[in-house]
Design a protein around this motif. Structure first.
Motif, PDB file in Angstrom:
ATOM      1  N   THR A   1     108.560  63.386  19.425  1.00 13.15           N
ATOM      2  CA  THR A   1     107.548  64.381  19.059  1.00 13.15           C
ATOM      3  C   THR A   1     107.771  64.735  17.590  1.00 13.15           C
ATOM      4  N   LEU A   2     106.760  65.349  16.998  1.00 12.73           N
ATOM      5  CA  LEU A   2     106.920  65.794  15.604  1.00 12.73           C
ATOM      6  C   LEU A   2     108.060  66.800  15.503  1.00 12.73           C
ATOM      7  N   ILE A   3     108.185  67.657  16.492  1.00 16.09           N
ATOM      8  CA  ILE A   3     109.277  68.650  16.455  1.00 16.09           C
ATOM      9  C   ILE A   3     110.636  67.944  16.429  1.00 16.09           C
ATOM     10  N   GLU A   4     110.820  66.942  17.271  1.00 18.07           N
ATOM     11  CA  GLU A   4     112.107  66.224  17.300  1.00 18.07           C
ATOM     12  C   GLU A   4     112.390  65.535  15.963  1.00 18.07           C
ATOM     13  N   ALA A   5     111.340  64.960  15.381  1.00 20.08           N
ATOM     14  CA  ALA A   5     111.524  64.284  14.083  1.00 20.08           C
ATOM     15  C   ALA A   5     111.912  65.294  13.008  1.00 20.08           C
ATOM     16  N   ILE A   6     111.261  66.434  13.012  1.00 22.50           N
ATOM     17  CA  ILE A   6     111.582  67.472  12.003  1.00 22.50           C
ATOM     18  C   ILE A   6     113.055  67.865  12.107  1.00 22.50           C
ATOM     19  N   GLU A   7     113.549  68.010  13.331  1.00 21.90           N
ATOM     20  CA  GLU A   7     114.955  68.428  13.506  1.00 21.90           C
ATOM     21  C   GLU A   7     115.908  67.442  12.824  1.00 21.90           C
ATOM     22  N   VAL A   8     115.633  66.141  12.992  1.00 22.75           N
ATOM     23  CA  VAL A   8     116.526  65.133  12.393  1.00 22.75           C
ATOM     24  C   VAL A   8     116.372  65.121  10.872  1.00 22.75           C
ATOM     25  N   ILE A   9     115.144  65.143  10.399  1.00 20.35           N
ATOM     26  CA  ILE A   9     114.907  65.101   8.941  1.00 20.35           C
ATOM     27  C   ILE A   9     115.564  66.312   8.275  1.00 20.35           C
ATOM     28  N   ALA A  10     115.393  67.472   8.895  1.00 15.43           N
ATOM     29  CA  ALA A  10     115.971  68.698   8.332  1.00 15.43           C
ATOM     30  C   ALA A  10     117.497  68.645   8.355  1.00 15.43           C
ATOM     31  N   HIS A  11     118.049  68.037   9.387  1.00 15.75           N
ATOM     32  CA  HIS A  11     119.513  67.917   9.478  1.00 15.75           C
ATOM     33  C   HIS A  11     120.088  67.224   8.240  1.00 15.75           C
TER      34      HIS A  11
END
Ligand code: G3P
Ligand code: CA
Length: 258
Positions: free
Chosen positions: A98-108
């Protein structure tokens, strides 16, 4: 929020580090982050229940073990599919994120994001609206964000819904009316298909104040040549290779000036 284009680096991981990991998966995003790449590009589409997910094609079969259209598939059904095995057994069980899951990794990893709005036909505004709703809630405001699209309606709805986020206009060939199109869409960057690169035209576009990016470049010497001709950044499936080529130029320049 930073002015995103001003913090752009020369190398953007295209669909994550998609040459070595399955495109648009968390594995390809982790790899980009571990390689020290500062920017990633990913594609966003909607499931049948309106959830923004990271995916490139209208159909499921090329990059998953499923079939049919993504916009006719629920998130629950999509999450049953394997989105990594096609790239190698080591990537088995990767999911369509999901976009939310991708954001979490990118932000990490503290990376910048170029989110390409990739709507199925008829879902141009909906794709933008749902993606922006997620980004407003989950994207860390200290990290740079660019929204881009080939689609006129997706870009105009992004402009209207979230004007402060910079936008990129994706094209194949550079349109004759590039200036009026960029002005009307309120875009700050033109993202072109590499074979249509034209140094003279690119110089004019940059003189008018826009950034010019090109996709998809996996050849190091071509990337260096185009940077020398004024290109601002490349989307690459092998971003680390391109970054190494850029880095290895610096000692050569230092030697030249000693
Ligand atoms: O956003 C640049 C590039 O990704 C556009 O083409 O087909 O790879 O999404 P595509
Ligand atoms: Ca894309």
């Amino acid at each position: 929020m930073l002015s995103a284009y001003s913090s752009l680096t020369q190398v953007i991981a295209h669909r994550g580090s998609s040459g070595q990991a399955p495109e648009n998966t968390l594995a390809s995003l982790h790899l980009a982050g571990q390689q020290g790449i500062k920017w990633v590009e990913i594609d966003v589409m909607l499931t049948s229940d309106g959830i923004p997910v990271i995916f490139h094609d209208d159909y499921l079969h090329r990059t998953t073990n499923g079939e049919g259209l993504i916009h006719k598939t629920t998130l629950e059904d999509l999450q049953q599919l394997d989105a990594g095995a096609w790239k190698g057994t080591e990537f088995q069980h990767q999911k369509v994120p999901t976009l939310i899951e991708a954001i979490e990794v990118i932000a990490h990893y503290g990376m910048g994001l170029n989110l390409e709005l990739k709507p199925c036909e008829g879902l141009e505004e909906e794709t933008t609206e749902a993606s922006i709703a997620v980004l407003k809630k989950h994207w860390p405001t200290h990290l740079p964000l660019i929204l881009s699209s080939f689609n006129y309606f997706s870009l105009t709805s992004a402009r209207d819904l979230w004007p402060e986020i910079q936008r990129g206009y994706n094209v194949s060939a550079i349109p004759k009316a590039w200036q009026s199109r960029l002005e009307n869409l309120g875009c700050s960057g033109l993202h072109i298909h590499q074979p249509f690169f034209d140094a003279q035209l690119v110089a004019e576009i940059k003189k008018a104040g826009y950034k010019v990016l090109a996709f998809t470049i996996n050849n190091e010497s071509l990337a260096i040549e185009l940077f020398d001709q004024g290109l601002d950044a490349v989307f690459s499936d092998f971003p680390l290779q391109i970054q190494h080529a850029i880095d290895s130029q610096i000692p050569a320049l230092e030697v030249a000036f000693t």
